[in-house]
Enzyme design. Structure first.
Site, PDB file in Angstrom:
ATOM      1  N   ARG A 107       0.850  -1.186   0.000  1.00  0.00           N
ATOM      2  CA  ARG A 107       0.000   0.000   0.000  1.00  0.00           C
ATOM      3  C   ARG A 107       0.888   1.239   0.000  1.00  0.00           C
ATOM      4  NH1 ARG A 107      -3.148   2.964   4.588  1.00  0.00           N
ATOM      5  NH2 ARG A 107      -4.076   4.537   3.258  1.00  0.00           N
ATOM      6  N   HIS A 152      -3.039  10.950   0.512  1.00  0.00           N
ATOM      7  CA  HIS A 152      -2.756  10.580   1.902  1.00  0.00           C
ATOM      8  C   HIS A 152      -2.255  11.859   2.597  1.00  0.00           C
ATOM      9  CE1 HIS A 152      -1.411   7.064   4.643  1.00  0.00           C
ATOM     10  NE2 HIS A 152      -1.159   8.150   5.323  1.00  0.00           N
ATOM     11  N   GLU A 198      -7.790   8.307   5.710  1.00  0.00           N
ATOM     12  CA  GLU A 198      -8.191   8.928   6.995  1.00  0.00           C
ATOM     13  C   GLU A 198      -8.687  10.362   6.857  1.00  0.00           C
ATOM     14  OE1 GLU A 198      -4.979   8.574   9.816  1.00  0.00           O
ATOM     15  OE2 GLU A 198      -5.254   6.423  10.004  1.00  0.00           O
ATOM     16  N   ASN A 338      -8.064   1.668   9.242  1.00  0.00           N
ATOM     17  CA  ASN A 338      -6.808   1.837   9.963  1.00  0.00           C
ATOM     18  C   ASN A 338      -7.131   1.730  11.447  1.00  0.00           C
ATOM     19  OD1 ASN A 338      -5.671   2.346   7.503  1.00  0.00           O
ATOM     20  ND2 ASN A 338      -5.143   4.480   7.915  1.00  0.00           N
ATOM     21  N   TYR A 340      -5.622   1.083  15.354  1.00  0.00           N
ATOM     22  CA  TYR A 340      -4.447   1.009  16.228  1.00  0.00           C
ATOM     23  C   TYR A 340      -4.808   0.793  17.686  1.00  0.00           C
ATOM     24  CZ  TYR A 340      -1.555   2.983  12.433  1.00  0.00           C
ATOM     25  OH  TYR A 340      -0.893   3.194  11.259  1.00  0.00           O
ATOM     26  N   GLU A 413      -4.144  -0.305   7.795  1.00  0.00           N
ATOM     27  CA  GLU A 413      -3.015   0.015   8.683  1.00  0.00           C
ATOM     28  C   GLU A 413      -3.279  -0.592  10.050  1.00  0.00           C
ATOM     29  OE1 GLU A 413      -1.894   4.179   9.169  1.00  0.00           O
ATOM     30  OE2 GLU A 413      -2.195   4.534   7.022  1.00  0.00           O
TER      31      GLU A 413
END
Ligand SMILES: *[C@@H]1O[C@H](CO)[C@@H](O)[C@H](O)[C@H]1NC(C)=O
Ligand SMILES: *[C@@H]1O[C@H](CO)[C@@H](O)[C@H](O)[C@H]1NC(C)=O
Length: 523
Positions: A107, A152, A198, A338, A340, A413
């Protein structure tokens, strides 16, 4: 890594895994690789500004991050992405690292100003087209699928200067123009397209907190010279949603049938856990998901903003016209997630909250916190926002599956960051056991969601290399490979060896799965 070091590393990995998979925590048990679909993508992720460098090479125009990073005080260590990790010149070496990991996808994002130095107001920079052609072709030669993000966080500075970038509806036309060029030049070989990375983080960090360019905000959210923290995030979000729709419509109408790819968007998806089992806190956690994530996904998939947002924000929230709604109907083919970390959430409508993130009206009246009664939600890390809560991966994926009717998902991610503290320099940065534990537990939680029916089609580790981490510059390291930022030498960490082994095990067992013999051709 030397052979002896590698043996030692593998031994440590086995111990870590043994302890993880015999843990009493139910989501960590029984790791059955055959639950993954045969064409599952394993990859690593990157982005143009964080990786490429070469910020003025071969006709590239300046972008918003070039300008922002060059203003003193914006990046914590005074650094810039001028060189970053020099991926622009070292992509062949980096593809060799990917080959060694055994990944089947990569990616990356396209630097808009490298292709269109001044947006649609000047010529295409063919040298930029050639760079991405070389990158894409080199990846494909090694059997690595390009998974390409159109923007991005970086946009040509020209668009900021001319009309205020995402604040203006004119951005929709520029984004469509740029997307069209990318589909035209690269779409014969790129089968996975992401419009935005995002946008929820970009809208809030740039226009509520003033921490990303163009650094706009108002009190009490931040101290910027210009901006309106309570209005502008919703205006730029609206323009981004419609820009996404513009690009998807162009792809669907002119390219998809012939090129056969798919297109989606990547959202930052933290998980929100109610801090108590009161109804008010449960509703607050729902609200947090709506204000953070569904803010973008609901309009793209259902054609309207989440009900909680409409109710609380009223006229602050822009409206979709008839023709906007028509345009939004084509939505997306997949959701990129994404993920985390996770937070506790407390209601601030019925109860008075202490000061903190989330409590105001335009944030959605919930207090976000990483701990409950002084106990963190998961193991703390060097990074204040990042606690290790692997269950959050399963909960989030399951939530998205249910809210959006099991639309195909990719984990675009997931990763573990460490502070590049001078004190720690001697502490063997290559033995990143905590990153291995993090990845193993999150992948295990992901597999659990997949076994229960979530349509997840890929996983991308953030990141292939240590790199430029936005306002934190080079002070945070997320790489599977260590980068010496002086020499730019790349060295595999323990996590690279671990990921390689994980991929090998999960791919091999898919091949030998007797129930799906035709999957062999894929690997
Ligand atoms: C806001 O920024 C200005 C200019 O950078 C500075 O002089 C002032 O002290 C700051 N105010 C606060 C409350 O931080
Ligand atoms: C980077 O490499 C230089 C030259 O070999 C060395 O002096 C320095 O300590 C290295 N830095 C890190 C962070 O490893």
């Amino acid at each position: 890594m030397e052979v002896s070091q590698l043996k030692k590393a593998m031994f440590i990995i086995q111990i870590v895994l043994a302890s993880l998979f015999t843990s009493s925590n139910s989501i960590m048990t029984s790791d059955d690789p055959s639950s993954l679909p045969g064409n599952f993508l394993f990859g690593t992720a990157s982005s143009s500004y964080q990786f490429e460098g070469a910020y003025k090479s071969d006709g590239k125009g300046l972008n918003n991050w070039d300008v922002f990073a060059h203003e003193p005080g914006n990046i914590i260590d005074g650094s810039t992405g001028d060189i970053a990790v020099d991926h622009y010149h070292r992509y062949l070496e980096d593809i060799r690292l990917m080959e060694s990991l055994g990944v089947n996808s990569y990616r990356f994002s396209i630097s808009w100003a490298r292709i269109l130095p001044k947006g649609r107001f000047a010529e295409i920079n063919m040298a930029g087209i050639h760079y991405y052609n070389r990158l894409i072709n080199s990846l494909l030669q090694k059997g690595i699928q390009p998974f390409v993000t159109l923007t991005h966080f970086d946009i040509p500075q020209e668009l900021e200067d001319r009309y205020g970038g995402w604040l203006s509806p004119k951005s929709q036309e520029d984004f469509g123009y740029f997307a069209d060029i990318c589909f035209r030049y690269f779409g014969d070989r790129v089968k996975y397209w992401v419009t935005f990375n995002e946008p929820n983080i970009q809208a809030t960090l740039a226009y509520r907190w003033g921490e990303f360019p163009p650094a706009r905000c108002s009190a009490p959210f931040g101290n910027c010279t210009l901006g309106d923290s309570e209005m502008e995030p919703f205006i730029v979000a609206h323009n981004m949603i419609l820009s996404h729709a513009t690009a998807v419509n162009i792809y669907r109408t002119n390219y998809q049938k012939e090129q056969g790819g798919i297109i989606g968007i990547v959202i930052h998806a933290a998980w929100f856990e109610p801090i108590s089992d009161s109804l008010a806190d449960e509703l607050a956690a729902e609200r947090a998901v709506s204000f953070f994530m569904s803010w973008f996904l609901d309009p793209i998939i259902f054609g309207k903003y989440p009900a909680e947002m409409i109710e609380i924000l009223g006229s602050i929230l822009p409206e979709f016209s008839r023709s906007d709604q028509e345009k939004l109907k084509k939505g997306l083919d997949f959701i990129g997630i994404n993920h985390y970390t996770s937070y506790y959430v407390q209601d601030c409508i019925l109860s008075i909250c202490e000061p903190g993130k989330g409590i105001t009206k335009t944030e959605g009246y919930y207090k976000q916190s990483s701990e409950k009664n002084g106990v963190p939600i998961g193991q703390p890390t060097d990074l204040e926002w990042l606690n290790v809560y692997p269950q959050g991966m399963e909960y989030m994926v399951t939530y998205v599956k249910e809210r959006y009717n099991n639309t195909p998902m990719f984990i675009t991610e997931n990763g573990y960051g460490e502070k590049d503290d001078l004190k720690l320099k001697d502490e063997k940065p290559l033995e990143d056991l905590k990153r291995v534990e993090y990845m193993a537990s999150h992948l295990s939680a992901l597999l659990s969601a997949v076994r229960k029916g979530a349509d997840v089609r890929g996983y991308f580790a953030w990141s292939l290399l240590d790199n430029f981490e936005w306002q934190f510059g080079y002070t945070e390291r997320f790489g599977l490979h260590h980068v010496n930022f002086t020499t730019l030498k790349r060295t595999p960490k323990l996590s690279a060896s671990w990921y390689k082994q994980f991929i090998a095990e999960h791919s091999i067992r898919t091949i030998t799965d007797p129930d799906h013999p035709n999957l062999q051709q894929i690997y």
